[in-house]
Design a protein around this motif. Structure first.
Motif, PDB file in Angstrom:
ATOM      1  N   LYS A 282       2.449   1.861  -3.341  1.00  0.00           N
ATOM      2  CA  LYS A 282       1.490   2.317  -4.349  1.00  0.00           C
ATOM      3  C   LYS A 282       1.241   3.823  -4.211  1.00  0.00           C
ATOM      4  CE  LYS A 282      -0.931  -1.627  -6.127  1.00  0.00           C
ATOM      5  NZ  LYS A 282      -1.358  -2.795  -5.351  1.00  0.00           N
ATOM      6  N   ILE A 283       1.231   4.297  -2.952  1.00  0.00           N
ATOM      7  CA  ILE A 283       0.977   5.729  -2.690  1.00  0.00           C
ATOM      8  C   ILE A 283       2.128   6.553  -3.241  1.00  0.00           C
ATOM      9  CG2 ILE A 283       0.721   7.480  -0.866  1.00  0.00           C
ATOM     10  CD1 ILE A 283      -0.681   5.186   0.803  1.00  0.00           C
ATOM     11  N   HIS A 284       3.375   6.059  -3.042  1.00  0.00           N
ATOM     12  CA  HIS A 284       4.545   6.850  -3.450  1.00  0.00           C
ATOM     13  C   HIS A 284       4.760   6.855  -4.966  1.00  0.00           C
ATOM     14  CE1 HIS A 284       5.489   6.667   0.838  1.00  0.00           C
ATOM     15  NE2 HIS A 284       6.028   7.841   0.587  1.00  0.00           N
TER      16      HIS A 284
ATOM     17  N   THR B  51       0.837  -1.196   0.000  1.00  0.00           N
ATOM     18  CA  THR B  51       0.000   0.000   0.000  1.00  0.00           C
ATOM     19  C   THR B  51       0.875   1.250   0.000  1.00  0.00           C
ATOM     20  OG1 THR B  51      -1.563  -1.260   1.313  1.00  0.00           O
ATOM     21  CG2 THR B  51      -1.953   1.108   1.167  1.00  0.00           C
TER      22      THR B  51
END
Ligand SMILES: [Zn+2]
Length: 253
Positions: free
Chosen positions: A251-253, A248
């Motif tokens: 994926k955000i970065h 997770t």
């Protein structure tokens, strides 16, 4: 009950010192400094050897023509030797579809099973020509697909140093020793591996490593110990949690 749980945690805690990008051309001055330090604390690292390095970035470092003799010497000191790719050349993009979802470029991901097995076989031949048996692998840039694992198994390699988790785990018949952090970091518990790229190290980087070893040398384990661990149900639960969390975050970065 408390005693039992603390014993489990103690048995499942340790850090493996993994050196990446060991090749004929490398920062030998830094490697020699590390060897002195490791000898001082009787630490047995695992070396990720590139059997046929073609990576131009590494080619800029000085060459040792008796490279394989040096590897053999390290092996007789009970240092573990792993195969780190074949040429270390990235020729495919993963678009974050690689098995661990790291993204970035790859030497193996996306290539056909036949191409991947050929690379591994050619690499293993170079080791064998120098009387070194390989049972452990980790791919350049941590990038694999399911064909990589299939090809590794076909070549008799069932141990990989990569992946998420807080303990050694088995998936798809392969034992994985997790490798989580780019920087040196000691978790309070769990089986971990470093990834050390000493070729680009400055004197300051070495000093950071030296301090890390001085502080944590009692928690340093060798590859055989890391592979001897079987994660119990508790560790398996933590592994799933860590995997999901890191996926997770990435994926955000
Ligand atoms: Zn590498």
């Amino acid at each position: 009950m408390y005693e039992k749980f603390s014993n489990i945690l103690k048995r499942n805690t340790g850090i493996l010192i993994r050196f990446d990008d060991v090749a004929p051309n490398m920062n030998w001055t830094m490697m020699e400094k590390c060897e002195v330090l490791l000898n001082k604390f009787n630490i047995k690292p695992v070396l990720g050897v590139i059997p046929n390095n073609q990576d131009n970035e590494l080619m800029n470092y000085p060459i040792k023509n008796d490279f394989w003799n040096i590897i053999k010497k390290w092996q007789t000191k009970n240092w573990s030797i792993a195969m780190h790719g074949y040429t270390h050349l990235y020729d495919a993009d993963t678009f974050k579809k690689d098995y661990f979802g790291y993204g970035g470029r790859s030497e193996f991901f996306g290539h056909s099973y036949e191409e991947q097995i050929l690379k591994i076989k050619k690499g293993l031949k170079l080791f064998r020509d120098n009387n070194i048996e390989i049972t452990t692998f980790f791919a350049p840039n941590h990038t694999y697909d399911l064909n990589t694992f299939k090809a590794l198994k076909e070549c008799g390699i069932f141990q990989v140093i990569d992946g998420y988790g807080l303990s050694t785990f088995t998936f798809n018949e392969i034992k994985f020793v997790p490798q989580l952090f780019y920087n040196l970091y000691m978790l309070p518990y769990g089986i971990q591996s470093t990834q050390i790229h000493l070729n680009s190290w400055t004197e300051n980087d070495f000093q950071v490593f030296e301090k890390f070893i001085e502080k944590n040398h009692k928690k340093v384990i060798n590859l055989d110990y890391a592979l001897s661990i079987n994660s119990n149900t508790f560790m398996k639960m933590l592994n799933i949690l860590i995997k999901q969390t890191l996926k997770t975050i990435r994926k955000i970065h």
